[in-house]
Motif scaffolding. Structure first.
Motif, mmCIF file in Angstrom:
data_model
loop_
_atom_site.group_PDB
_atom_site.id
_atom_site.type_symbol
_atom_site.label_atom_id
_atom_site.label_comp_id
_atom_site.label_asym_id
_atom_site.label_seq_id
_atom_site.Cartn_x
_atom_site.Cartn_y
_atom_site.Cartn_z
ATOM 1 N N GLN A 194 0.823 -1.202 0.000
ATOM 2 C CA GLN A 194 0.000 0.000 0.000
ATOM 3 C C GLN A 194 0.861 1.258 0.000
ATOM 4 O O GLN A 194 0.565 2.240 -0.703
ATOM 5 C CB GLN A 194 -0.923 -0.016 1.226
ATOM 6 N N ILE A 195 1.932 1.241 0.764
ATOM 7 C CA ILE A 195 2.845 2.394 0.800
ATOM 8 C C ILE A 195 3.460 2.618 -0.573
ATOM 9 O O ILE A 195 3.516 3.748 -1.067
ATOM 10 C CB ILE A 195 3.949 2.175 1.862
ATOM 11 N N ASN A 196 3.923 1.557 -1.203
ATOM 12 C CA ASN A 196 4.547 1.698 -2.519
ATOM 13 C C ASN A 196 3.564 2.212 -3.565
ATOM 14 O O ASN A 196 3.921 3.017 -4.430
ATOM 15 C CB ASN A 196 5.127 0.357 -2.971
ATOM 16 N N LYS A 197 2.331 1.758 -3.466
ATOM 17 C CA LYS A 197 1.327 2.161 -4.446
ATOM 18 C C LYS A 197 0.891 3.605 -4.253
ATOM 19 O O LYS A 197 0.786 4.370 -5.215
ATOM 20 C CB LYS A 197 0.114 1.239 -4.353
ATOM 21 N N GLU A 198 0.650 4.004 -3.004
ATOM 22 C CA GLU A 198 0.078 5.315 -2.738
ATOM 23 C C GLU A 198 1.117 6.413 -2.573
ATOM 24 O O GLU A 198 0.837 7.591 -2.840
ATOM 25 C CB GLU A 198 -0.817 5.254 -1.490
ATOM 26 N N LEU A 199 2.330 6.065 -2.147
ATOM 27 C CA LEU A 199 3.321 7.097 -1.839
ATOM 28 C C LEU A 199 4.581 7.007 -2.704
ATOM 29 O O LEU A 199 5.511 7.796 -2.528
ATOM 30 C CB LEU A 199 3.714 7.036 -0.355
ATOM 31 N N GLY A 200 4.606 6.052 -3.623
ATOM 32 C CA GLY A 200 5.785 5.910 -4.488
ATOM 33 C C GLY A 200 6.093 7.175 -5.264
ATOM 34 O O GLY A 200 7.261 7.558 -5.419
ATOM 35 N N ALA A 201 5.047 7.859 -5.742
ATOM 36 C CA ALA A 201 5.253 9.090 -6.505
ATOM 37 C C ALA A 201 5.814 10.207 -5.654
ATOM 38 O O ALA A 201 6.375 11.180 -6.178
ATOM 39 C CB ALA A 201 3.929 9.525 -7.142
ATOM 40 N N SER A 202 5.697 10.091 -4.333
ATOM 41 C CA SER A 202 6.223 11.108 -3.405
ATOM 42 C C SER A 202 7.648 10.807 -2.978
ATOM 43 O O SER A 202 8.201 11.504 -2.129
ATOM 44 C CB SER A 202 5.316 11.204 -2.170
ATOM 45 N N GLY A 203 8.229 9.757 -3.562
ATOM 46 C CA GLY A 203 9.616 9.438 -3.252
ATOM 47 C C GLY A 203 9.797 8.489 -2.086
ATOM 48 O O GLY A 203 10.918 8.241 -1.651
ATOM 49 N N LEU A 204 8.697 7.943 -1.581
ATOM 50 C CA LEU A 204 8.786 6.987 -0.464
ATOM 51 C C LEU A 204 8.673 5.569 -1.000
ATOM 52 O O LEU A 204 7.927 5.301 -1.943
ATOM 53 C CB LEU A 204 7.679 7.250 0.560
ATOM 54 N N SER A 205 9.408 4.649 -0.383
ATOM 55 C CA SER A 205 9.344 3.250 -0.780
ATOM 56 C C SER A 205 9.410 2.372 0.463
ATOM 57 O O SER A 205 9.951 2.779 1.501
ATOM 58 C CB SER A 205 10.496 2.890 -1.730
ATOM 59 N N ALA A 206 8.855 1.165 0.356
ATOM 60 C CA ALA A 206 8.836 0.254 1.504
ATOM 61 C C ALA A 206 9.176 -1.154 1.056
ATOM 62 O O ALA A 206 8.921 -1.535 -0.088
ATOM 63 C CB ALA A 206 7.455 0.275 2.167
ATOM 64 N N ASN A 207 9.766 -1.920 1.950
ATOM 65 C CA ASN A 207 10.040 -3.320 1.686
ATOM 66 C C ASN A 207 10.083 -4.065 3.011
ATOM 67 O O ASN A 207 10.000 -3.451 4.083
ATOM 68 C CB ASN A 207 11.361 -3.500 0.927
ATOM 69 N N ILE A 208 10.197 -5.372 2.922
ATOM 70 C CA ILE A 208 10.274 -6.203 4.120
ATOM 71 C C ILE A 208 11.626 -6.897 4.113
ATOM 72 O O ILE A 208 11.997 -7.544 3.132
ATOM 73 C CB ILE A 208 9.140 -7.235 4.162
#
Length: 466
Positions: free
Chosen positions: A157-171
């Motif tokens: 959800q973070i990658n989809k909604e905030l990827g354009a803002s320069g934020l990324s998430a992983n496990i």
């Protein structure tokens, strides 16, 4: 009945039925066939010519686009070189000043990278629903975590909604369990990430993960620090564009302590000459292509041969508009025309580039700083040239409209040819049947005449015997 048609010669009359029918059919259809053939050839030539013209225009505008690339400017008056691109890369603009600068990169700008607490359940760890709030400096981002959420679904959800803002998430799963790791492409001091709202995923990016269980992984986000000729400069980004007038620095690595990298700025006369020559070559290629399409010549027998677009009004109008751009006066202070750079139009419409005159303009008149504005500035040659070409070569431009109209004409001519072929076939069949019937009748009459002659011959023979 099939024999006369197959052989072409009537058995009853001795006439070549096939040739007779062919001549009659041709006399009926020849005028229409000639018209269709002539119009079809002309239409194909026009379609080919329009396609070739559009290809030439596209090649020219593409060449201008490459010369107008903002990331690698082609008309900079100065060029910068670095003694070590692995430490710092440099790009000079028109406001640069020739000279040398000693640059030492003490550290690069970094972004925030944080991790949540570790969970032995792994990526399927259940997450409490609610509103996740991610703060970075003065910016706040919110994500609604729904029911049945897991560590993995929150990451997605973070990658989809905030990827354009320069934020990324992983496990990332280590010996102590799985952690949600967040990173940001934003660099610089005080850009550390903070996550609140979801109990399992609360992270204070200003604290160390090693001591707090959740926090920054390697360190706080920080500014780049460098010295320029011994003067310290800080930058939130690894691209430093305001430290040296007219010079942009891209920091790529950390210097060895006390070992600066020299960046040299010098006049870019050779580079400017290459770029100007590239424009002249691209323009001449376009002019020659149009010339070939609109030319007239004679063959070995003295017959006139026209190009596919000779006397075409649209092409003439285009050529006039394109050439008109070169005659317009630019908006520069001292450099306002191509002739000042040694570029002049020849009789055939192509450009001649006098490199000696160009060198004088660069060396003695110091016009290098204005070349970029003449070509790529607001109201410059490239902008005006594209405005002149676009009404013709755009997706809905006049050439595309012309091509569509020609395609319809070609389709109409194809339909006419098909109709004429059907008429030819029908007329051939009809006339053949008539001539075969006539031949059959003549054959019967001939047989009857031979029979009557035979009877009279028999009577005469009998009379002679008696």
């Amino acid at each position: 009945m099939a024999s006369p048609i197959a052989s072409g010669v009537g058995l009853g009359s001795g006439l070549n039925i096939t040739d007779i029918v062919k001549v009659l059919v041709q006399s009926d259809t020849a005028a229409k066939q000639a018209q269709i053939t002539r119009q079809t050839n002309n239409t194909k030539a026009y379609i080919s010519g329009v396609g070739a013209l559009r290809s030439a225009l596209t090649a020219f505008t593409t060449a201008m686009g490459k010369l107008n690339d903002k990331t690698t400017p082609s008309f900079n008056a100065f060029a910068a070189t670095s003694a070590s691109d692995s430490i710092v890369k440099a790009t000079a603009g028109n406001t640069a000043v020739a000279g040398a600068y000693n640059i030492e990169v003490k550290n690069l700008a970094t972004g925030s990278k944080v991790a949540s607490a570790a969970y032995t359940e792994g990526a399927n760890k259940s997450i409490t629903p609610g509103e996740m709030v991610i703060t970075q400096g003065s910016k706040t981002y919110k994500i609604t975590v729904g029911d049945d959420a897991t560590l993995q679904t929150v990451r997605d959800q973070i990658n989809k909604e905030l990827g354009a803002s320069g934020l990324s998430a992983n496990i990332v799963t280590g010996k102590d369990g799985a952690r949600l790791v967040l990173g940001s492409s934003t660099t610089g001091e005080d850009t550390d990430l903070k996550v609140e709202g979801i109990p399992e995923l609360e992270i204070d990016g200003t604290k160390s993960m090693a001591t707090e269980g959740a926090g920054y992984i390697e360190g706080l986000a920080k500014d780049a620090v460098l010295t320029i000729d011994g003067l310290e400069v800080k930058s939130a980004s690894n691209t430093v564009s305001d430290a040296i007038s007219g010079l942009s620095l891209q920091l790529t690595g950390k210097s060895a302590v006390g070992v600066p990298t020299t960046v040299t700025v010098a006049a870019n006369n050779d580079g400017l000459k290459t770029s100007v020559q590239s424009f002249v070559d691209a323009y001449n290629t376009l002019q020659k292509a149009i010339g070939a399409l609109t030319s007239t010549s004679t063959d070995a027998d003295g017959n006139l041969i026209l190009g596919s677009l000779t006397n075409d009004p649209t092409t003439r109008s285009l050529l006039s508009d394109v050439r008109g751009v070169l005659a317009e006066v630019g908006a520069g202070d001292r450099l306002t025309s191509l002739s000042q750079l040694g570029i002049n139009t020849q009789k055939d419409g192509t450009l001649e580039f006098n490199s000696t005159k160009f060198d004088v303009a660069m060396r003695d008149k110091k016009l290098g700083g204005e070349v970029q504005a003449l070509f790529t500035g607001t109201g410059g040659i490239f902008e005006r040239m594209n405005k002149a070409i676009d009404p013709y070569n755009a997706t809905n431009g006049s050439l595309a409209t012309r091509k569509s109209s020609l395609d319809k004409t070609a389709k109409h001519l194809t339909d006419q040819q098909a109709a004429l072929d059907r008429r030819t076939e029908s007329l051939t069949e009809s006339l053949t049947k008539k001539y075969v019937a006539l031949d059959t009748a003549l054959g019967k009459m001939k047989a009857q005449a031979e029979q009557i002659t035979s009877i009279f011959d028999a009577i005469n023979a009998q009379a002679k015997k008696s």
